[in-house]
Write an enzyme that holds these catalytic residues in place. Structure first.
Site, PDB file in Angstrom:
ATOM      1  N   TYR A 142       4.198  -6.408  17.206  1.00 52.87           N
ATOM      2  CA  TYR A 142       4.461  -5.654  15.968  1.00 52.87           C
ATOM      3  C   TYR A 142       5.341  -4.437  16.273  1.00 52.87           C
ATOM      4  CZ  TYR A 142       3.605  -2.047  12.470  1.00 52.87           C
ATOM      5  OH  TYR A 142       3.763  -1.015  11.567  1.00 52.87           O
TER       6      TYR A 142
ATOM      7  N   TYR B  70       0.830  -1.215   0.000  1.00 52.83           N
ATOM      8  CA  TYR B  70       0.000   0.000   0.000  1.00 52.83           C
ATOM      9  C   TYR B  70       0.866   1.268   0.000  1.00 52.83           C
ATOM     10  CZ  TYR B  70      -3.004   3.554   2.213  1.00 52.83           C
ATOM     11  OH  TYR B  70      -3.665   4.704   2.530  1.00 52.83           O
TER      12      TYR B  70
END
Ligand code: NAD
Ligand code: UDP
Length: 334
Positions: free
Chosen positions: A141, A11
């Protein structure tokens, strides 16, 4: 000389490749298409399909290309998945950074612009968050990305590899002409999920928690347009090309919007009712994340063009309307 973009089929990577090419750069892309799409890559970029952790493959790319600097987007980035599969995140993200820096060093490539994240700060002690604030991630993450920042720091000390860590807050929107945009499977980010409901692909939005210590009880986030973000990478490259030292910059708008406010803005933009319900909190979500991003403006000269979430959502809706199936409607591409 070329700029190598790792994760350039994703993206944010695909929008950055597009902006690099519009600014006259020669671009090569490495991506294993695990979440990215070949059709998202500007055809003027040379594409090498493969994994950042595959050192033989990466060495071959560095042998073939005359690489001046690297922009590194290739990573997994879904917070809830990282809570369940932390090792997957440390392997791909942190492990990928180690092989990349080894190959860069072996080829004497000494400049890297890196996709870091607000998730490296964890639950902030103060708002807005400054670059010098403590980095204590609340999920694997964020921890994997913080480790990547630290590995770059020590590689600078030892090998002189200079880096810019760009700590993005919440990225949304699409290229205004609607030719490229966000297409993740499954989709986990708020804006594209809201627009899936608007388009009738989902029955309703579930807002994860309304008992946070925020004005309306829902999480507050700071949204930045993907094109503005892409331009910040070019400025970061120029900063390194000018011989500056390694540094980190927040990229956000310095304005917070709650999940409820985002839903209302999307209802305005699309003219659709967008049914929504409240659900439980999502594990690992900090209450409020708003960036102090004056440093990027002052030092890099960053001037974001999109300062209104309505405008940001409008570009994402334009992409969605033009590509209801995302990149799946483009024959021969993942
Ligand atoms: P994305 O999943 O669309 O893009 C990542 C790209 O990297 C994909 O094309 C994928 O195929 C590729 N990739 C992943 N692992 C790879 C590997 N081992 N080898 C080769 N290619 C690999 O994600 P995105 O939303 O564009 O995010 C890009 C970067 O920005 C990520 O590093 C993410 O951590 C960071 N980031 C994103 C956001 C956000 O809101 N989207 C916010 C903060 C930080
Ligand atoms: N969110 C939500 N419902 C969804 C997806 C996201 O309420 O279906 C919330 C999420 O809990 C967070 C905000 O939207 O408060 C932004 O989440 P996203 O995953 O887009 O980005 P993050 O802030 O995790 O990077």
């Amino acid at each position: 000389m070329a700029i190598l973009v790792l994760g350039g089929a994703g993206y944010i990577g695909s929008h950055t490749v597009d902006r690099l090419i519009a600014n006259g750069y020669d671009v090569a892309v490495v991506d294993n298409l695990v979440t990215g799409h070949k059709a998202a890559i500007n055809p003027k970029a040379r594409f090498y399909e493969g994994d950042v952790r595959d050192k033989k493959f990466l060495n071959d790319v560095f042998d073939k290309e005359d690489i001046e600097g690297v922009i590194h987007f290739a990573a997994f980035s879904v917070v809830p998945e990282s809570m369940k599969k932390p090792l997957k995140y440390f392997d791909n993200n942190t492990g990928g950074m180690i092989s990349l820096l080894e190959v860069m060093n072996a080829h004497n490539v000494k400049k890297i612009v890196f996709s870091s994240t607000a998730a490296t700060y964890g639950e902030p002690k103060q708002i807005p968050i400054k670059e010098t604030d403590p980095q204590v991630p609340t999920n694997p993450y964020g921890e994997s990305k913080l480790a990547m920042e630290k590995i770059m720091h020590w590689s600078d000390v030892a090998y002189g590899i200079k880096f810019v860590a760009l700590r993005y807050f919440n990225v949304a929107g699409a290229k205004p002409d609607g030719s490229i945009g966000e297409d993740h499977h499954p989709e986990t980010h708020l804006v594209p999920i809201i627009l899936q409901v608007a388009a009738g692909e989902r029955d309703e939005l579930t807002i994860f928690g309304d008992d946070y210590d925020t004005p309306d009880g829902t999480n507050v986030r700071d949204y930045v347009h993907v094109m503005d973000l892409a331009d910040a990478h070019i400025l970061a490259l120029k900063y390194l090309q000018a011989g500056h030292d390694s540094d980190a910059f927040n990229l956000g708008s310095s304005t917070g919007f709650s999940n409820k406010q985002m839903l209302d803005a999307a209802r305005d933009v699309t003219g659709k009712p967008i049914p929504a319900k409240m659900g439980p909190r999502r594990a690992g979500d900090p209450s409020t994340l708003i960036a102090a991003s004056d440093k990027a403006r002052k030092v890099l000269g960053w001037k974001p063009q999109f300062d209104d979430v309505h405008e940001i959502i409008k570009t994402a809706w334009n992409w969605k309307e033009k590509h209801p199936k995302g990149y799946d409607d483009q024959k021969g591409n993942k």
